[in-house]
Design a protein around this motif. Structure first.
Motif, PDB file in Angstrom:
ATOM      1  N   GLY A 205       0.970  -1.167   0.061  1.00  0.00           N
ATOM      2  CA  GLY A 205       0.014   0.090  -0.107  1.00  0.00           C
ATOM      3  C   GLY A 205       0.760   1.282  -0.158  1.00  0.00           C
ATOM      4  N   ILE A 206       0.216   2.426   0.380  1.00  0.00           N
ATOM      5  CA  ILE A 206       0.618   3.777   0.154  1.00  0.00           C
ATOM      6  C   ILE A 206       1.886   3.889   1.285  1.00  0.00           C
ATOM      7  N   GLY A 207       1.877   3.071   2.291  1.00  0.00           N
ATOM      8  CA  GLY A 207       2.700   3.368   3.249  1.00  0.00           C
ATOM      9  C   GLY A 207       4.416   3.097   2.919  1.00  0.00           C
ATOM     10  N   ALA A 208       4.521   2.188   1.918  1.00  0.00           N
ATOM     11  CA  ALA A 208       5.822   1.890   1.493  1.00  0.00           C
ATOM     12  C   ALA A 208       6.994   2.604   1.102  1.00  0.00           C
ATOM     13  N   GLY A 209       6.402   3.945   0.385  1.00  0.00           N
ATOM     14  CA  GLY A 209       7.297   4.849   0.154  1.00  0.00           C
ATOM     15  C   GLY A 209       7.717   5.464   1.227  1.00  0.00           C
ATOM     16  N   LEU A 210       6.968   5.951   2.352  1.00  0.00           N
ATOM     17  CA  LEU A 210       7.632   6.641   3.493  1.00  0.00           C
ATOM     18  C   LEU A 210       8.666   5.655   4.150  1.00  0.00           C
ATOM     19  N   ARG A 211       8.094   4.375   4.385  1.00  0.00           N
ATOM     20  CA  ARG A 211       9.190   3.573   5.072  1.00  0.00           C
ATOM     21  C   ARG A 211      10.513   3.356   4.121  1.00  0.00           C
ATOM     22  N   TRP A 212      10.451   3.364   3.013  1.00  0.00           N
ATOM     23  CA  TRP A 212      11.865   3.006   2.089  1.00  0.00           C
ATOM     24  C   TRP A 212      12.557   4.582   2.228  1.00  0.00           C
ATOM     25  N   LEU A 213      11.794   5.683   2.204  1.00  0.00           N
ATOM     26  CA  LEU A 213      12.466   6.794   2.312  1.00  0.00           C
ATOM     27  C   LEU A 213      13.320   7.238   3.852  1.00  0.00           C
ATOM     28  N   ARG A 214      12.422   6.580   4.814  1.00  0.00           N
ATOM     29  CA  ARG A 214      13.079   6.947   6.175  1.00  0.00           C
ATOM     30  C   ARG A 214      14.386   5.868   6.356  1.00  0.00           C
ATOM     31  N   GLY A 215      14.418   4.821   5.481  1.00  0.00           N
ATOM     32  CA  GLY A 215      15.534   3.952   5.577  1.00  0.00           C
ATOM     33  C   GLY A 215      16.644   4.612   4.618  1.00  0.00           C
ATOM     34  N   ALA A 216      16.440   5.765   3.992  1.00  0.00           N
ATOM     35  CA  ALA A 216      17.693   6.369   3.318  1.00  0.00           C
ATOM     36  C   ALA A 216      17.903   7.818   3.723  1.00  0.00           C
ATOM     37  N   PRO A 217      18.545   7.858   4.809  1.00  0.00           N
ATOM     38  CA  PRO A 217      18.553   9.305   5.642  1.00  0.00           C
ATOM     39  C   PRO A 217      19.142  10.421   4.617  1.00  0.00           C
ATOM     40  N   GLY A 218      19.981  10.150   3.866  1.00  0.00           N
ATOM     41  CA  GLY A 218      20.507  11.416   2.959  1.00  0.00           C
ATOM     42  C   GLY A 218      19.305  11.716   2.235  1.00  0.00           C
ATOM     43  N   LEU A 219      18.362  10.760   1.478  1.00  0.00           N
ATOM     44  CA  LEU A 219      17.261  11.263   0.644  1.00  0.00           C
ATOM     45  C   LEU A 219      16.080  11.880   1.344  1.00  0.00           C
ATOM     46  N   PHE A 220      15.904  11.524   2.818  1.00  0.00           N
ATOM     47  CA  PHE A 220      14.959  12.100   3.764  1.00  0.00           C
ATOM     48  C   PHE A 220      15.493  13.643   3.961  1.00  0.00           C
ATOM     49  N   ALA A 221      16.742  13.756   4.097  1.00  0.00           N
ATOM     50  CA  ALA A 221      17.338  14.991   4.448  1.00  0.00           C
ATOM     51  C   ALA A 221      17.158  15.985   3.338  1.00  0.00           C
ATOM     52  N   LEU A 222      17.208  15.555   1.971  1.00  0.00           N
ATOM     53  CA  LEU A 222      17.021  16.207   0.812  1.00  0.00           C
ATOM     54  C   LEU A 222      15.532  16.816   0.808  1.00  0.00           C
ATOM     55  N   CYS A 223      14.540  15.925   1.057  1.00  0.00           N
ATOM     56  CA  CYS A 223      13.187  15.820   0.918  1.00  0.00           C
ATOM     57  C   CYS A 223      12.756  17.071   1.966  1.00  0.00           C
ATOM     58  N   ALA A 224      13.540  17.231   3.147  1.00  0.00           N
ATOM     59  CA  ALA A 224      13.247  18.219   4.139  1.00  0.00           C
ATOM     60  C   ALA A 224      13.920  19.569   3.670  1.00  0.00           C
ATOM     61  N   VAL A 225      14.880  19.514   3.146  1.00  0.00           N
ATOM     62  CA  VAL A 225      15.491  20.830   2.560  1.00  0.00           C
ATOM     63  C   VAL A 225      14.580  21.306   1.213  1.00  0.00           C
ATOM     64  N   PHE A 226      14.114  20.406   0.469  1.00  0.00           N
ATOM     65  CA  PHE A 226      13.308  20.653  -0.527  1.00  0.00           C
ATOM     66  C   PHE A 226      12.008  21.216   0.025  1.00  0.00           C
ATOM     67  N   GLY A 227      11.541  20.707   1.044  1.00  0.00           N
ATOM     68  CA  GLY A 227      10.361  21.412   1.647  1.00  0.00           C
ATOM     69  C   GLY A 227      10.246  22.721   1.639  1.00  0.00           C
ATOM     70  N   VAL A 228      11.503  23.159   2.579  1.00  0.00           N
ATOM     71  CA  VAL A 228      11.578  24.370   3.082  1.00  0.00           C
ATOM     72  C   VAL A 228      12.020  25.273   1.903  1.00  0.00           C
ATOM     73  N   TRP A 229      12.619  24.931   0.816  1.00  0.00           N
ATOM     74  CA  TRP A 229      12.765  25.534  -0.442  1.00  0.00           C
ATOM     75  C   TRP A 229      11.536  25.888  -1.170  1.00  0.00           C
ATOM     76  N   ASN A 230      10.552  24.770  -1.159  1.00  0.00           N
ATOM     77  CA  ASN A 230       9.299  25.099  -1.773  1.00  0.00           C
ATOM     78  C   ASN A 230       8.362  26.082  -1.113  1.00  0.00           C
ATOM     79  N   PHE A 231       8.397  26.188   0.446  1.00  0.00           N
ATOM     80  CA  PHE A 231       7.789  27.037   1.080  1.00  0.00           C
ATOM     81  C   PHE A 231       8.114  28.517   0.681  1.00  0.00           C
ATOM     82  N   LEU A 232       9.599  28.733   0.514  1.00  0.00           N
ATOM     83  CA  LEU A 232      10.157  30.139   0.504  1.00  0.00           C
ATOM     84  C   LEU A 232       9.882  30.540  -1.229  1.00  0.00           C
ATOM     85  N   PHE A 233       9.872  29.427  -1.953  1.00  0.00           N
ATOM     86  CA  PHE A 233       9.480  29.520  -3.315  1.00  0.00           C
ATOM     87  C   PHE A 233       7.983  29.992  -3.801  1.00  0.00           C
ATOM     88  N   ALA A 234       7.131  29.538  -2.824  1.00  0.00           N
ATOM     89  CA  ALA A 234       5.644  29.560  -3.023  1.00  0.00           C
ATOM     90  C   ALA A 234       5.460  31.102  -2.441  1.00  0.00           C
TER      91      ALA A 234
END
Length: 440
Positions: A205-234
């Motif tokens: 189901g839909i939870g597999a994506g989050l579980r996989w991402l949390r197992g790749a800390p570098g990509l999870f950190a990238l997601c967080a940075v991208f989230g702040v960037w999107n907030f400022l860009f918005a």
């Protein structure tokens, strides 16, 4: 399937989607101008962008599961066809002189819902269609569609004068027909349109994506940075049109939006040729830092010439950041969960954007503009740098957002897991295997 065959098939799909994006961008611009000029309210105008973002956040996990479970080509066909129906309904409303602001909001939300499913299926399809060594360039070319979206106002302004709102909607409808036709003609490989992880998607189901991402800390950190960037860009993206309209008219707005789009367009071309740096995270750092500098430049004077330089320069950084981020995900994520991971990244990285859109109106009208009035509290301080009066409160927000983006770049540089994200093992093979059959 050879690399050349995969690239040719991608080109057919990409061309159809590019034409469709042009039509949609024309409609989005003229509807936004219609709402802003009819109401004179920044808040009412920004609510259009709010409606364009929220469905994608709420539905992204389901869109990812659908993209990993079902035929991605059919998902794109349904999304494009559905968007055509929404445009046709708007055309009916305009033709009967019954178009209302609430209808624009509903149409925007419906289109955004369909686009959420479309973009995730489209992005997940690409790694199975083209070889890994071409992904950076292909993702760069895909950024050109964003450049076209921003450049469209120049054409939209001219069309609005020639054929009116109804004519622009007709152009949009024709462009969607073209996109659907291109998809129907493209013979895409089975492995691209029918995900290898379909059984896994059904089970986990839909939870597999989050579980996989949390197992790749570098990509999870990238997601967080991208989230702040999107907030400022918005915030910046939601205010750039009111900023320009505070010292010029709709004709100048169309020219400057087109100029900005040219920066995004050129950036997409550059990334299409170059593909990005070998270490993708370095491209992200550079894009964040340069973006902050160019946002600050927006604030310095109410000058069309200044915006005409700063806007293209800022938007040039978007293809660099987006191409590096998307290519990292496409090469590092297990193809069986790629759709769901892309959906989670989309959801988390855009979650704060609706907050930004809701903040813009009250922050501008209730705080920033009074502060920067001729007799406002900041008139003798910041006002000496960026000026006072109408629109200078918006300029103040651009100044603050630019400084915050520079701070984000500095923070991202200090994160060890993010600096080493390129060293994660690749999940995509160097060569695209030949499929047993193709689908029409």
């Amino acid at each position: 399937m050879s690399a050349q065959a995969g690239l040719r098939r991608f080109a057919v799909v990409w061309a159809g989607q590019l034409v469709s994006v042009i039509g949609s961008a024309l409609t989005a611009f003229v509807l936004g101008v219609w709402v802003y000029l009819g109401t004179g309210s920044v808040t009412t105008f920004v609510l259009i962008q709010f409606c364009a973002v929220v469905p994608g956040i709420l539905l992204a996990p389901y869109a990812g599961a659908v993209a990993d479970r079902y035929d991605r080509k059919r998902i794109m066909l349904v999304a494009d066809s559905g968007a055509g129906v929404v445009t046709a309904l708007l055309l009916v409303a305009v033709s009967t002189d019954s178009l209302a602001v609430w209808q624009v909001y509903v149409a925007t939300a419906l289109t955004a819902t369909l686009n959420s499913f479309h973009i995730i299926a489209y992005t997940a399809l690409v790694p199975a269609l083209v070889p890994k060594e071409h992904l950076g360039r292909i993702n760069g070319l895909m950024q050109i569609t964003q450049g076209v979206q921003i450049a469209a106002p120049l054409v939209a302004g001219a069309l609005l004068g020639l054929v009116g709102l109804r004519g622009v909607l007709l152009v949009d409808l024709v462009s969607m027909v073209f996109a659907v036709g291109a998809l129907l003609l493209a013979r895409l490989p089975d492995e691209a349109v029918r995900p290898a992880g379909a059984a896994d998607a059904e089970r986990e189901g839909i939870g597999a994506g989050l579980r996989w991402l949390r197992g790749a800390p570098g990509l999870f950190a990238l997601c967080a940075v991208f989230g702040v960037w999107n907030f400022l860009f918005a915030i910046a993206g939601g205010l750039v049109q009111p900023l320009i309209l505070s010292f010029s008219g709709p004709a100048t707005l169309g020219v400057l939006m087109a100029a900005g789009g040219s920066g995004l367009f050129v950036g997409g071309l550059v990334m299409g040729v170059w593909g990005g740096p070998r270490r993708r995270v370095h491209g992200i750092y550079a894009g964040l830092a340069l973006g902050g500098v160019f946002l600050v430049l927006h604030s310095l004077a109410p000058s069309p010439w200044l915006i005409g330089v700063a806007a293209p320069a800022f938007l040039f950084t978007l293809p660099l950041i987006n191409t590096c981020c998307v290519t990292l995900l496409q090469t590092k994520v297990d193809p069986a969960v790629l759709g769901r991971v892309l959906a989670v990244v989309r959801m988390l990285s855009t979650a704060a954007m609706p907050v930004a859109f809701l903040m813009i109106g009250p922050l501008t009208d209730g705080v920033a503009e009074p502060l920067m009035a001729a007799d406002g509290p900041l008139a003798g301080g910041v006002g000496a740098l960026i000026g006072t009066g109408e629109g200078r409160g918006i300029a103040l927000i651009f100044l603050v957002v630019g400084v915050l983006m520079l701070a984000l770049a500095a923070y991202a540089w200090t994160r060890p897991r993010l600096r080493t994200v390129d060293d994660l093992p690749d999940a995509v093979a160097d060569e695209t295997p030949s499929p047993e059959r193709t689908l029409g």
